[in-house]
Design an enzyme around this catalytic site. Structure first.
Site, short mmCIF file in Angstrom:
data_model
loop_
_atom_site.label_atom_id
_atom_site.label_comp_id
_atom_site.label_asym_id
_atom_site.label_seq_id
_atom_site.Cartn_x
_atom_site.Cartn_y
_atom_site.Cartn_z
N CYS A 64 0.85 -1.18 0.00
CA CYS A 64 0.00 0.00 0.00
C CYS A 64 0.89 1.24 0.00
CB CYS A 64 -0.93 0.10 1.20
SG CYS A 64 -2.07 -1.27 1.36
N ARG A 107 3.62 -0.22 -5.01
CA ARG A 107 3.43 -0.80 -3.67
C ARG A 107 2.11 -1.54 -3.54
NH1 ARG A 107 6.85 1.50 0.16
NH2 ARG A 107 5.40 0.85 1.77
N TRP A 110 -2.88 -2.61 -1.55
CA TRP A 110 -2.62 -4.03 -1.74
C TRP A 110 -3.42 -4.72 -0.65
CZ3 TRP A 110 -0.74 -8.30 0.85
CH2 TRP A 110 -0.36 -9.38 0.06
N ASN A 159 -1.33 2.05 5.75
CA ASN A 159 -0.48 1.00 5.19
C ASN A 159 -0.05 0.12 6.36
OD1 ASN A 159 1.56 -0.50 3.97
ND2 ASN A 159 3.03 1.17 4.07
N GLY A 160 -0.38 -1.16 6.31
CA GLY A 160 0.00 -2.06 7.41
C GLY A 160 -1.15 -2.96 7.79
N GLU A 181 16.70 -17.59 -9.27
CA GLU A 181 16.29 -16.22 -9.58
C GLU A 181 15.67 -16.15 -10.98
OE1 GLU A 181 15.69 -13.67 -8.01
OE2 GLU A 181 15.82 -12.00 -9.41
N LYS A 193 11.89 -14.89 -11.73
CA LYS A 193 11.58 -13.81 -12.68
C LYS A 193 10.48 -14.26 -13.63
CE LYS A 193 12.81 -11.14 -11.11
NZ LYS A 193 13.47 -11.14 -9.86
N GLU A 212 6.94 -14.76 -11.81
CA GLU A 212 6.26 -13.59 -11.23
C GLU A 212 5.74 -12.62 -12.28
OE1 GLU A 212 8.56 -10.93 -8.67
OE2 GLU A 212 10.35 -11.37 -9.81
N HIS A 248 16.32 -36.57 -8.52
CA HIS A 248 15.59 -36.98 -7.33
C HIS A 248 14.12 -36.56 -7.39
CE1 HIS A 248 19.33 -38.28 -5.55
NE2 HIS A 248 19.87 -37.14 -5.94
N LYS A 298 5.68 -4.26 -4.53
CA LYS A 298 7.13 -4.11 -4.50
C LYS A 298 7.69 -4.27 -3.09
CE LYS A 298 11.07 -2.99 -6.42
NZ LYS A 298 11.67 -4.09 -7.19
#
Ligand code: AGP
Length: 612
Positions: free
Chosen positions: A2, A27, A73, A99-100, A485, A489, A492, A508, A607
């Site tokens: 947020c 955000r 968010w 925000n929170g 990574e 990428k 997402e 395995h 983010k």
């Protein structure tokens, strides 16, 4: 998570709020809203992005010089108009953006309901704004500021809030605990935001609030105190950021811009840390704690997501070169699992934002248990940067694309510098090797450039695999985190399922996935694992998997063996992760664009993850 903004001054607040929300949209982007005071308090909000809010408001009166705004968010309650911020208290005395997470919201809500208060939304935020109003109406001597502080004293959880009271309309009250808040100081005006990006268009003088701070802001004054009413002296910081850093320029997306910035951001990260004659590594932010690091019984590196991958590269490098035991932990696990820590342990948090809730909490826990805590952060003045005993900034510049790219290579650059510095200090590498590796690092920006110019080839390979449903990424040693990574990428931003695996683990389990539909990306640059990874390639090939390999230039041996390849320049293995990730970032980017995905703001993500 947020983004919140606010403005108080003589200008029209709305354009400032909207531009601020656009800057903070990374955000969160489930819904957006603004509240503006102009004789009365007017709230406009809707589901969707900031652009949807602008359309929603287009024909409405939005004049007024005091306002707050929010881009969400969702945590409590689905993204819809009702749950969008700002939230208004039942009797309309207060509007608030938050925000929170208010963790004890259910209990508070039940108490408020017993007092006849009704709710319109499913959010924890609406509970907070009503709690403020409850205190405001209950006590005769209670003004807006006191009501806010009383309410916050009852709250368990995290918040960055901005509040306007209808009856005390010439002020905005803001407060912070756990979620970042920055106040920009103008001439006869103040700007409020979750980070400095909306503020730098107007001023570079800012105050970063600390946890438990409450600020009462009029257009001409700022008073800072704690929730308990103790005055706090504030420190004005100069922000080093330009508008250009916040714009896409000629690039179609921020992510692409940020990928192409990497020659510069890697250089910015080591410049000033490698002496001009390239004989020494200097990490000024670690000077005071360096003896602790050199003699650490153990280094624990914590982080989340991409930052955790950079930590893994750090583990390989520090153990290999400096011979100090290193453990890498997900911050979200570490904070809750009662780890054994002592004063001889050094805990390093890696975080682009410096605000990730789990990383910050894990770090605080480590400190309470006596460990020395260090930070590797990108955002200057962020919570982690301020709470640690020392650290290194990554100097990647503002990263706006939700998918981390240049922040990752900057983090790996710092890990490399740290590993080499520790190795030298502990006498584990010779001066000759040390100088050679510094030289290798200083050549990386040029080598990254030479990979970036091959983007048309990477794009053409992406076109071949864009419709796949799954992908497997394999690597060994330092290139295993690169495979992780690369897979992160891809998933997402393109929503294609991708798994990163240590190549030796393939047999395995994951090998069962291999068939002629599966793209298998193998990071197979020349290092001392090379022969092993070639065997893994053979195993995939034998099962008709489609192999896309990242290989060292001139490695003709693999050419006939794989379906497609991305060549990277020859380099020492210590710096190869910085090169090997570049084609994988571009590969993901092009696939996501071809699949029509929102590259910079992928669904469900934000983010800066400032909630658990
Ligand atoms: C990766 O592309 C994501 N942005 C995410 O995994 C990110 O790295 C993670 O949320 C940690 O963020 P931080 O570095 O700001 O702590």
């Amino acid at each position: 998570m947020c983004g919140i903004v606010g403005y108080i001054g003589d200008k029209n607040a709305y354009p400032i709020l909207i531009q601020g929300l656009q800057r903070l949209e990374y955000r969160g982007y489930d819904s957006a809203g603004v509240a503006i005071y102009n004789g009365s308090l007017t709230v406009h909000k809707c589901k969707g992005r900031v652009a949807d809010l602008e359309r929603h408001i287009a024909d409405k009166d939005i004049s007024g010089c005091i306002g707050i705004g929010h881009t969400r968010w969702a945590t409590h309650g689905e993204p819809n108009d009702r749950n969008a911020h700002p939230h208004t208290s039942m009797n309309g005395n207060f509007v608030l953006v938050h925000n929170g997470i208010i963790e004890n919201y259910a209990e508070l809500k039940a108490d408020l309901k017993k007092n006849g208060i009704t709710f319109q939304s499913d959010t924890d935020t609406e509970v907070l704004v009503n709690l403020i109003e409850y205190f405001y109406q209950k006590g005769e001597e209670v003004n807006a500021e006191i009501a806010v502080r009383l309410a916050l004293s009852k709250v368990v959880g995290a918040y960055g809030i901005a509040v306007i009271c209808k009856n005390e309309k010439d002020q905005i009250i803001v407060a912070r605990k756990g979620s970042p808040l920055v106040i920009g100081i103008g001439h006869g005006e103040y700007f409020i935001a979750s980070d400095a990006t909306p503020i730098v268009s107007y001023t570079n003088s800012v105050i970063y609030l600390n946890d438990n701070d409450v600020a009462i802001i009029t257009k001409d004054s700022l008073t800072l105190k704690t929730v308990e009413n103790t005055p706090v002296a504030f420190k004005i910081t100069k922000v080093d950021m330009t508008i250009g850093d916040l714009e896409k320029g000629d690039f179609e997306h921020f992510m692409l811009k940020e990928i192409f910035e990497q020659p510069k951001t890697i250089e910015d990260t080591f410049r000033g840390r490698i002496s001009p004659d390239r004989t020494e590594i200097v990490l000024g932010g670690l000077m005071d704690v360096f003896p602790k690091l050199v003699n650490a019984r153990r280094i624990i590196i914590i982080g989340c997501g991409t930052s955790w991958h950079a930590a893994l590269v750090g583990e390989y490098l520090i153990e290999e070169y400096a011979r100090i035991p290193v453990e890498v932990e997900y911050a979200s696990e570490f904070r809750y699992r009662n780890p054994i820590l002592s004063a001889e342990d050094v805990v390093i948090a890696i975080s682009q934002s410096g605000e990730t809730a789990d990383t910050l909490a894990a770090l605080r826990m480590a400190k309470e248990n006596g460990a020395t805590i260090l930070g590797i952060c990108n955002v200057v003045g962020s919570s982690i940067a301020r709470e640690t005993d020392g650290g290194v900034y990554t100097h990647a510049g503002v990263e706006i694309g939700v998918a981390s790219t240049k922040a990752f290579t900057a983090q790996v650059t710092v890990m490399t510098l740290l590993a080499l510095k520790l190795a030298k200090e502990r006498g584990k590498i010779s001066s000759e090797v040390y100088l050679n590796l510094i030289q290798e690092l200083s050549e990386i920006p040029g080598k990254v450039k030479s990979i970036l110019v091959k983007h048309p080839h990477i794009k053409s390979v992406a076109a071949k695999y864009k419709d796949a449903s799954n992908a497997l990424y394999l690597g060994r040693g330092c290139l295993f985190p690169v495979a992780l990574e690369g897979a992160l990428k891809l998933k997402e931003i393109s929503y294609m399922h991708a798994e990163g695996y240590a190549a030796g683990e393939m047999k395995h389990g994951p090998i069962a996935l291999v068939d002629d539909n599966l793209p298998v990306v193998v990071v197979a640059a020349k290092d001392h694992y090379y022969e092993k990874i070639v065997s893994n390639i053979q195993e995939v090939k034998a099962r008709k998997g489609n192999i896309i390999a990242v290989v060292t230039e001139g490695d003709d041996g693999l050419k006939g063996m794989v379906n497609d390849l991305f060549e990277i320049p020859k380099s020492h293995p210590v710096v190869t992760p910085l090169l090997a990730i570049i084609p994988l970032q571009l590969f993901s980017y092009y696939i996501a664009v071809m699949r029509g995905c929102d590259v910079d703001q992928p669904r469900n993500l934000a983010k800066s993850v400032t909630v658990e």
